[in-house]
Design a protein around this motif. Structure first.
Motif, PDB file in Angstrom:
ATOM      1  N   LEU A 135     -15.647  53.286  26.331  1.00 58.70           N
ATOM      2  CA  LEU A 135     -14.205  53.049  26.206  1.00 58.70           C
ATOM      3  C   LEU A 135     -13.790  52.716  24.769  1.00 58.70           C
ATOM      4  CD1 LEU A 135     -13.545  51.048  29.496  1.00 58.70           C
ATOM      5  CD2 LEU A 135     -12.757  53.358  28.968  1.00 58.70           C
ATOM      6  N   GLU A 136     -14.754  52.341  23.937  1.00 62.68           N
ATOM      7  CA  GLU A 136     -14.467  52.082  22.520  1.00 62.68           C
ATOM      8  C   GLU A 136     -14.342  53.376  21.722  1.00 62.68           C
ATOM      9  OE1 GLU A 136     -13.710  49.344  21.059  1.00 62.68           O
ATOM     10  OE2 GLU A 136     -14.115  47.943  22.708  1.00 62.68           O
ATOM     11  N   LYS A 137     -14.831  54.478  22.275  1.00 58.64           N
ATOM     12  CA  LYS A 137     -14.848  55.750  21.548  1.00 58.64           C
ATOM     13  C   LYS A 137     -13.525  56.498  21.768  1.00 58.64           C
ATOM     14  CE  LYS A 137     -19.864  56.063  22.216  1.00 58.64           C
ATOM     15  NZ  LYS A 137     -20.969  56.852  22.836  1.00 58.64           N
ATOM     16  N   VAL A 138     -12.460  55.931  21.238  1.00 53.51           N
ATOM     17  CA  VAL A 138     -11.116  56.457  21.492  1.00 53.51           C
ATOM     18  C   VAL A 138     -10.941  57.864  20.924  1.00 53.51           C
ATOM     19  CG1 VAL A 138      -8.649  56.071  21.123  1.00 53.51           C
ATOM     20  CG2 VAL A 138     -10.179  54.122  21.526  1.00 53.51           C
ATOM     21  N   ASP A 139     -11.380  58.071  19.692  1.00 50.77           N
ATOM     22  CA  ASP A 139     -11.212  59.376  19.050  1.00 50.77           C
ATOM     23  C   ASP A 139     -11.972  60.463  19.804  1.00 50.77           C
ATOM     24  OD1 ASP A 139      -9.618  58.231  17.133  1.00 50.77           O
ATOM     25  OD2 ASP A 139     -11.208  58.073  15.624  1.00 50.77           O
ATOM     26  N   TYR A 151     -12.806  60.425  22.986  1.00 54.50           N
ATOM     27  CA  TYR A 151     -12.117  60.649  24.260  1.00 54.50           C
ATOM     28  C   TYR A 151     -10.922  61.578  24.076  1.00 54.50           C
ATOM     29  CZ  TYR A 151      -8.429  59.674  27.667  1.00 54.50           C
ATOM     30  OH  TYR A 151      -7.404  59.801  28.569  1.00 54.50           O
ATOM     31  N   GLU A 152     -10.095  61.315  23.088  1.00 54.62           N
ATOM     32  CA  GLU A 152      -8.902  62.129  22.864  1.00 54.62           C
ATOM     33  C   GLU A 152      -9.270  63.561  22.463  1.00 54.62           C
ATOM     34  OE1 GLU A 152      -6.623  59.918  20.044  1.00 54.62           O
ATOM     35  OE2 GLU A 152      -5.864  58.498  21.559  1.00 54.62           O
ATOM     36  N   LYS A 153     -10.331  63.711  21.677  1.00 52.11           N
ATOM     37  CA  LYS A 153     -10.788  65.036  21.270  1.00 52.11           C
ATOM     38  C   LYS A 153     -11.270  65.824  22.480  1.00 52.11           C
ATOM     39  CE  LYS A 153     -14.113  67.341  18.205  1.00 52.11           C
ATOM     40  NZ  LYS A 153     -15.223  67.137  17.226  1.00 52.11           N
TER      41      LYS A 153
END
Length: 334
Positions: free
Chosen positions: A243-247, A249-251
Motif C-alpha cells: 500500500l506504500e507503493k502508490v506510484d 499502483y497507479e501505473k
C-alpha cells in the motif's frame, strides 16, 4: 439497527486478546501458549490496527468504521450470519451477479429472493419494490460494478432508501470505474455496508484481504463475530508494504485501463464475437455464436476464461491481462 440483528449476536461476548488491548511495550509474552522460537511464532494483531489505519487514510473513513476479512467472502458470510436467522430470514440478490451471496445464504439455510436484471443488466424498480415488500428479507446485496456483467447499477440510493434492512454494496471493481464510490454516503445511510477489496486493482488477490466499511455499530458486530486472528501477520505486513507503493499502483491501474481499451477494440473487430457489453470493471462480458466451441478453442490454446452460459446465453467473461497475454488472445481471435 438493532432490530435487524439476530438476538444471539447482540448478546454475543466477543473473544478478546488481552494482549491487543495494551499499548506497545516490551512484555514477556507468556499468555497465549505460543512457542517461544521461530519467525512466525506469535499470533497476529487480532484488531489489525496498523492495516486499518493505513486503509483509513486511503479511504478517508475512520478506522472504527472498517472491518477486515479473509477476503470479501468471509465478510459476506459474517453479514448473513449476523442479520439472518437460519430457516427464517431471506437475502435479496441480483441475477446474474456474484454467486457467493447465494452460496453463503444456502449454507446458513436462508431463503433467496432473486431480482432478474433487464436487457441492460439493470434492476427494475417496480419488481424490486414488489418482491421485497413482504419477503422477510433482511439483507440486500448489490454488486456495482457487477460481476459478471461489468456495468454499474443505476440509482443505488433508491434501493438503499427503499429497502427495510441492510444493504450491502459490493465495490470490488470500483477502482476501474468512472462512478463515484457509495462510501461517501456512509454517514447518510445507517443501513449501508460497502465491501471493497485489495484483490483486484491493488493486485493482492493472494493475500485474501477484503474490507467492510459501515457505521461503527455494524462494524462492531462484524469485529466481534469474526475469527480472532482471521488475517495472518505475513499478509498484513505484506499489504502494508504494498500500500506504500502508490506510484506503482497507479501505473499498474493505468496499464490495465490501456490494455482494456486495446482488448475492447480487438473484440469489436473480431468476427467471432457478436457483442461486447459495456464494462466498468477489469473484464468484459462477450457474446459469441457457439459458446462451447469457442471456449474449447481457447482451452486448446491454453487460455482460460469464465463460462457464463447458460445463465447468460452464449456469454463468456474474459478479464484484461498483461499486454503479452492479451496479444496471445487477440492472435487466437484473428
Amino acid at each position: 439497527m438493532q432490530k435487524f440483528v439476530r438476538p444471539n449476536i447482540l448478546a454475543l461476548q466477543p473473544y478478546i486478546s488481552f494482549r491487543d488491548t495494551l499499548s506497545d511495550g516490551d512484555y514477556t509474552l507468556l499468555d497465549a501458549n505460543e512457542n517461544p522460537f521461530g519467525t512466525f511464532n506469535r499470533y497476529p494483531d487480532s484488531t489489525q490496527k496498523k492495516l486499518k489505519q493505513k486503509l483509513s487514510e486511503i479511504k478517508n473513513v475512520p478506522s472504527s468504521q472498517i472491518a477486515l476479512g479473509n477476503g470479501s467472502d468471509e465478510l459476506i458470510d459474517l453479514i448473513i450470519k449476523i442479520f439472518c436467522e437460519p430457516k427464517k430470514d431471506a437475502i435479496v440478490v441480483m441475477n446474474p451477479s456474484f454467486a457467493m451471496y447465494s452460496f453463503y445464504a444456502t449454507i446458513n439455510e436462508n431463503k433467496i429472493v432473486t431480482l432478474d436484471l433487464d436487457s441492460n443488466f439493470q434492476l427494475q424498480k417496480d419488481e424490486f419494490l414488489n418482491k421485497t415488500k413482504d419477503s422477510k428479507a433482511k439483507v440486500l446485496f448489490l454488486c456495482s460494478p457487477n460481476n459478471p456483467t461489468g456495468n454499474s447499477i443505476d440509482d443505488l440510493e433508491f434501493y438503499i432508501k427503499n429497502f427495510n434492512g441492510i444493504v450491502v454494496v459490493d465495490e470490488a471493481y470500483i477502482e476501474f470505474s468512472n462512478q463515484k464510490s457509495i462510501v461517501e454516503k456512509l454517514n447518510e445511510f445507517e443501513n449501508l455496508i460497502v465491501l471493497q477489496t485489495l484483490s483486484k486493482a491493488r493486485a493482492l488477490a493472494g493475500l485474501r484481504i477484503g474490507m467492510a466499511l459501515s457505521s461503527e455499530f455494524i462494524i462492531s458486530l462484524i469485529n466481534k463475530t469474526k475469527a480472532p486472528y482471521n488475517i495472518s501477520e505475513v499478509n498484513m505486513r505484506t499489504a502494508l508494504q504494498e500500500l506504500e507503493k502508490v506510484d506503482e499502483y497507479e501505473k499498474r491501474l493505468q496499464e490495465v485501463l490501456i490494455q482494456k481499451n486495446i482488448l475492447k477494440q480487438a473484440f469489436e473487430n473480431s468476427s467471432s464475437i457478436k457483442k461486447v457489453y459495456n464494462s466498468e470493471a477489469n473484464f468484459f462480458l462477450v457474446e459469441v455464436d457457439n459458446c462451447e466451441a469457442f471456449y474449447e478453442d481457447l482451452i486448446q490454446a491454453k487460455i482460460l476464461c469464465s463460462k457464463r452460459f447458460p445463465a447468460i446465453p452464449n456469454a463468456l467473461r474474459i478479464n484484461v491481462g498483461s499486454a503479452e497475454e492479451n496479444q496471445k488472445l487477440i492472435k487466437i481471435l484473428s
